[in-house]
Design an enzyme around this catalytic site. Structure first.
Site, PDB file in Angstrom:
ATOM      1  N   THR A  96      -2.770  -5.655  -0.407  1.00  0.00           N
ATOM      2  CA  THR A  96      -4.187  -5.272  -0.234  1.00  0.00           C
ATOM      3  C   THR A  96      -4.249  -3.776   0.123  1.00  0.00           C
ATOM      4  OG1 THR A  96      -4.199  -5.830   2.113  1.00  0.00           O
ATOM      5  CG2 THR A  96      -4.824  -7.589   0.574  1.00  0.00           C
ATOM      6  N   LYS A 125       1.444   0.174   3.657  1.00  0.00           N
ATOM      7  CA  LYS A 125       2.023   0.955   4.762  1.00  0.00           C
ATOM      8  C   LYS A 125       1.298   0.736   6.087  1.00  0.00           C
ATOM      9  CE  LYS A 125       0.982   4.365   2.136  1.00  0.00           C
ATOM     10  NZ  LYS A 125       0.942   4.033   0.717  1.00  0.00           N
ATOM     11  N   GLY A 154       7.575   4.291  -3.855  1.00  0.00           N
ATOM     12  CA  GLY A 154       7.109   3.433  -4.960  1.00  0.00           C
ATOM     13  C   GLY A 154       8.253   2.598  -5.496  1.00  0.00           C
ATOM     14  N   GLY A 207      -7.110  11.398 -11.004  1.00  0.00           N
ATOM     15  CA  GLY A 207      -6.934  10.116 -10.326  1.00  0.00           C
ATOM     16  C   GLY A 207      -5.758  10.106  -9.356  1.00  0.00           C
ATOM     17  N   ASP A 221      -0.424   9.866   4.955  1.00  0.00           N
ATOM     18  CA  ASP A 221       0.394   9.007   4.088  1.00  0.00           C
ATOM     19  C   ASP A 221       1.886   9.317   4.296  1.00  0.00           C
ATOM     20  OD1 ASP A 221       0.552   7.208   1.565  1.00  0.00           O
ATOM     21  OD2 ASP A 221       1.720   8.977   1.021  1.00  0.00           O
ATOM     22  N   LYS A 225       5.103   6.945   6.027  1.00  0.00           N
ATOM     23  CA  LYS A 225       6.430   6.731   5.431  1.00  0.00           C
ATOM     24  C   LYS A 225       7.536   7.187   6.385  1.00  0.00           C
ATOM     25  CE  LYS A 225       4.353   6.853   0.915  1.00  0.00           C
ATOM     26  NZ  LYS A 225       3.768   7.703  -0.126  1.00  0.00           N
ATOM     27  N   GLY A 317       2.551   4.062  -8.813  1.00  0.00           N
ATOM     28  CA  GLY A 317       2.366   3.424 -10.116  1.00  0.00           C
ATOM     29  C   GLY A 317       2.463   1.916  -9.946  1.00  0.00           C
TER      30      GLY A 317
HETATM   31  N1  NAP Z   1      -0.892   1.770  -6.566  1.00  0.00           N
HETATM   32  C1  NAP Z   1       0.252   2.342  -6.231  1.00  0.00           C
HETATM   33  O1  NAP Z   1       0.852   3.106  -7.010  1.00  0.00           O
HETATM   34  C2  NAP Z   1       0.885   2.058  -4.891  1.00  0.00           C
HETATM   35  C3  NAP Z   1       2.171   2.577  -4.602  1.00  0.00           C
HETATM   36  C4  NAP Z   1       2.777   2.270  -3.373  1.00  0.00           C
HETATM   37  C5  NAP Z   1       2.079   1.500  -2.456  1.00  0.00           C
HETATM   38  N2  NAP Z   1       0.810   1.040  -2.753  1.00  0.00           N
HETATM   39  C6  NAP Z   1       0.123   0.215  -1.744  1.00  0.00           C
HETATM   40  O2  NAP Z   1       0.022  -1.115  -2.252  1.00  0.00           O
HETATM   41  C7  NAP Z   1      -1.202  -1.710  -1.814  1.00  0.00           C
HETATM   42  C8  NAP Z   1      -1.999  -2.170  -3.026  1.00  0.00           C
HETATM   43  O3  NAP Z   1      -2.299  -1.036  -3.831  1.00  0.00           O
HETATM   44  P1  NAP Z   1      -3.162  -1.175  -5.167  1.00  0.00           P
HETATM   45  O4  NAP Z   1      -3.084   0.145  -5.821  1.00  0.00           O
HETATM   46  O5  NAP Z   1      -2.773  -2.397  -5.887  1.00  0.00           O
HETATM   47  O6  NAP Z   1      -4.629  -1.374  -4.544  1.00  0.00           O
HETATM   48  P2  NAP Z   1      -5.926  -1.919  -5.316  1.00  0.00           P
HETATM   49  O7  NAP Z   1      -5.780  -1.686  -6.778  1.00  0.00           O
HETATM   50  O8  NAP Z   1      -7.091  -1.360  -4.600  1.00  0.00           O
HETATM   51  O9  NAP Z   1      -5.870  -3.505  -5.086  1.00  0.00           O
HETATM   52  C9  NAP Z   1      -6.083  -4.101  -3.852  1.00  0.00           C
HETATM   53  C10 NAP Z   1      -6.408  -5.566  -4.046  1.00  0.00           C
HETATM   54  O10 NAP Z   1      -6.606  -6.169  -2.753  1.00  0.00           O
HETATM   55  C11 NAP Z   1      -7.824  -6.922  -2.793  1.00  0.00           C
HETATM   56  N3  NAP Z   1      -8.395  -7.052  -1.454  1.00  0.00           N
HETATM   57  C12 NAP Z   1      -9.143  -6.155  -0.762  1.00  0.00           C
HETATM   58  N4  NAP Z   1      -9.481  -6.667   0.445  1.00  0.00           N
HETATM   59  C13 NAP Z   1      -8.947  -7.910   0.489  1.00  0.00           C
HETATM   60  C14 NAP Z   1      -8.986  -8.973   1.450  1.00  0.00           C
HETATM   61  N5  NAP Z   1      -9.628  -8.852   2.600  1.00  0.00           N
HETATM   62  N6  NAP Z   1      -8.350 -10.141   1.154  1.00  0.00           N
HETATM   63  C15 NAP Z   1      -7.704 -10.309  -0.017  1.00  0.00           C
HETATM   64  N7  NAP Z   1      -7.644  -9.349  -0.972  1.00  0.00           N
HETATM   65  C16 NAP Z   1      -8.261  -8.164  -0.713  1.00  0.00           C
HETATM   66  C17 NAP Z   1      -8.705  -6.171  -3.760  1.00  0.00           C
HETATM   67  O11 NAP Z   1      -9.750  -7.004  -4.227  1.00  0.00           O
HETATM   68  P3  NAP Z   1     -11.045  -6.300  -4.956  1.00  0.00           P
HETATM   69  O12 NAP Z   1     -10.497  -5.574  -6.153  1.00  0.00           O
HETATM   70  O13 NAP Z   1     -11.893  -7.435  -5.330  1.00  0.00           O
HETATM   71  O14 NAP Z   1     -11.615  -5.373  -3.915  1.00  0.00           O
HETATM   72  C18 NAP Z   1      -7.677  -5.834  -4.860  1.00  0.00           C
HETATM   73  O15 NAP Z   1      -7.458  -6.963  -5.657  1.00  0.00           O
HETATM   74  C19 NAP Z   1      -1.935  -0.637  -0.998  1.00  0.00           C
HETATM   75  O16 NAP Z   1      -1.693  -0.871   0.352  1.00  0.00           O
HETATM   76  C20 NAP Z   1      -1.301   0.669  -1.456  1.00  0.00           C
HETATM   77  O17 NAP Z   1      -1.336   1.655  -0.488  1.00  0.00           O
HETATM   78  C21 NAP Z   1       0.226   1.291  -3.942  1.00  0.00           C
END
Ligand code: NAP
Length: 347
Positions: A96, A125, A154, A207, A221, A225, A317
């Site tokens: 999340t 994190k 990542g 983005g 951030d 880490k 990613g």
């Molecule tokens: N993206 C990256 O490249 C990356 C890299 C390293 C770490 N991360 C970490 O990984 C995590 C996820 O990243 P992401 O990019 O996948 O984020 P995201 O695209 O914003 O997805 C988050 C998901 O969590 C859901 N959510 C929000 N509140 C919730 C709740 N209370 N209960 C259940 N589900 C809930 C959202 O639902 P809705 O869409 O319906 O709001 C969405 O499906 C984050 O903590 C981020 O910092 C991401």
């Protein structure tokens, strides 16, 4: 291995894709038979103990409906906490959005998983930055595994490299470029002579940066880490408040020019030196392996015997980060198999 996935965004979808691929190969090579039995997001959940079809759920989402609208397995409005409590599974994958004020909702999801005897893999994190010492203790107390490889670097195995590949050696200090957004901004400023504000606007257009960019540019951030590295690799008990943190708002073109005259550039470096966790813009020789450009991440471990070891890779990613989740799941699978072997040989 039955998995509950909490969050079905960029990383969550990457996880379902990766788990679905090379299924037979992974089953053969690692004895790994993963099955996603529930997915919970903000609107509700889908549950099927026989395993869910991620493709069908993506189609539902693409048509503009929440996944809980699935006519066969949907549970509209069911909170993730109820899913974690009531669905039988071995592992919860928590993906999340990050929150560094109180770490919610992930903190509650993770503690509920531990208390119900489920292992946890997360890329979030927030809970680690605010409560890592307490969480690792709680996992141990409940005899479950807690893995978080995707939180630093990542898909680049920065944590595993330090934890597993330097056995017998000793890590003396760590330096890293751990945030792609700020590295992109500093690269734009130094290479293309763009002002900080313009470089930030470009990052937002592409983005890389959020509309509210403080998490990246004020160094939060990177600090998260550094906390994870301090606890997991350097065996310290620190949280976000212990990090001495400066972001990149004050870095100027003149500062970069002056550094350049000395053969250096300025990077936002997260470091642990003399046990002190620090984040600050730092001059670095342009020819140092750590000196990567654009959105790349890099980390240098200074060790007693093997000297400096640097790892470079993409720090974010969906698929990249999901690959770290897969590695963590395989690690848990391996540890569980060993536990079983030990129990059998004792009995
Ligand atoms: N993206 C990256 O490249 C990356 C890299 C390293 C770490 N991360 C970490 O990984 C995590 C996820 O990243 P992401 O990019 O996948 O984020 P995201 O695209 O914003 O997805 C988050 C998901 O969590 C859901 N959510 C929000 N509140 C919730 C709740 N209370 N209960 C259940 N589900 C809930 C959202 O639902 P809705 O869409 O319906 O709001 C969405 O499906 C984050 O903590 C981020 O910092 C991401």
């Amino acid at each position: 291995m039955r998995i509950i996935l909490v969050g079905f965004g960029t990383v969550g979808k990457g996880v379902t894709t990766i788990i679905g691929r090379r299924y037979t190969e992974n089953a053969k090579a690692y004895g790994f038979n993963p099955k996603i039995v529930a997915i919970a997001d903000i609107d509700g959940a889908v549950i099927d103990q026989r395993g869910l079809s991620a493709q069908k759920l993506e189609e539902i989402k693409q048509r503009g409906y929440p996944i809980s609208a699935d006519p066969d397995f949907g549970h509209p409005g069911m909170p993730a906490l109820d899913v974690i409590e009531s669905v039988e599974a071995e592992v919860v994958v928590e993906v999340t959005p990050v929150n560094i004020k109180n770490a919610e909702p992930a903190l509650s999801h993770i503690t509920k998983a531990f208390k119900t005897g489920k292992h946890v893999v997360t890329t979030n994190k927030g809970p680690l930055a605010l409560a890592m010492p307490a969480l690792t203790e709680l996992a141990e107390y409940n005899n479950v595994y807690f893995r978080f490889s995707g939180t630093v670097g990542g898909g680049t195995p920065m944590l595993e490299f330090a934890k597993r590949c330097l056995d017998g050696d000793r890590i003396l200090s760590i330096r890293g470029i751990l945030n792609g957004t700020t590295n992109y901004i500093l690269t734009e400023m130094s290479v293309n002579r763009v002002s900080f504000q313009d470089a930030l606007a470009n990052a937002q257009k592409l983005g890389y940066a959020e509309r509210e960019p403080s998490m990246d540019i004020d160094g939060f951030d990177t600090a998260c880490k550094v906390v994870i590295l301090s606890n997991w690799i350097m065996n310290q008990k620190v949280t976000l408040k212990d990090v001495n943190r400066t972001g990149i708002r004050e870095v100027t073109l003149k500062g970069l020019d002056d550094a350049s005259k000395r053969g250096n550039t300025i990077k936002l470096i997260g470091s642990i030196y003399n046990d002190k966790p620090t984040v600050k813009p730092t001059e670095l020789p342009k020819n140092h392996p750590l000196c990567v450009s654009g959105v790349l991440n890099a980390i240098t471990y200074s060790t007693e015997y093997a000297a400096e070891q640097t790892l470079i890779g993409r720090g974010a990613g969906g698929m990249e980060t999901a690959s770290a989740v897969l590695r963590d799941l395989l690690d848990i699978r391996h540890k569980l198999a060993n536990r079983l072997l030990n129990n059998n040989s004792e009995s």
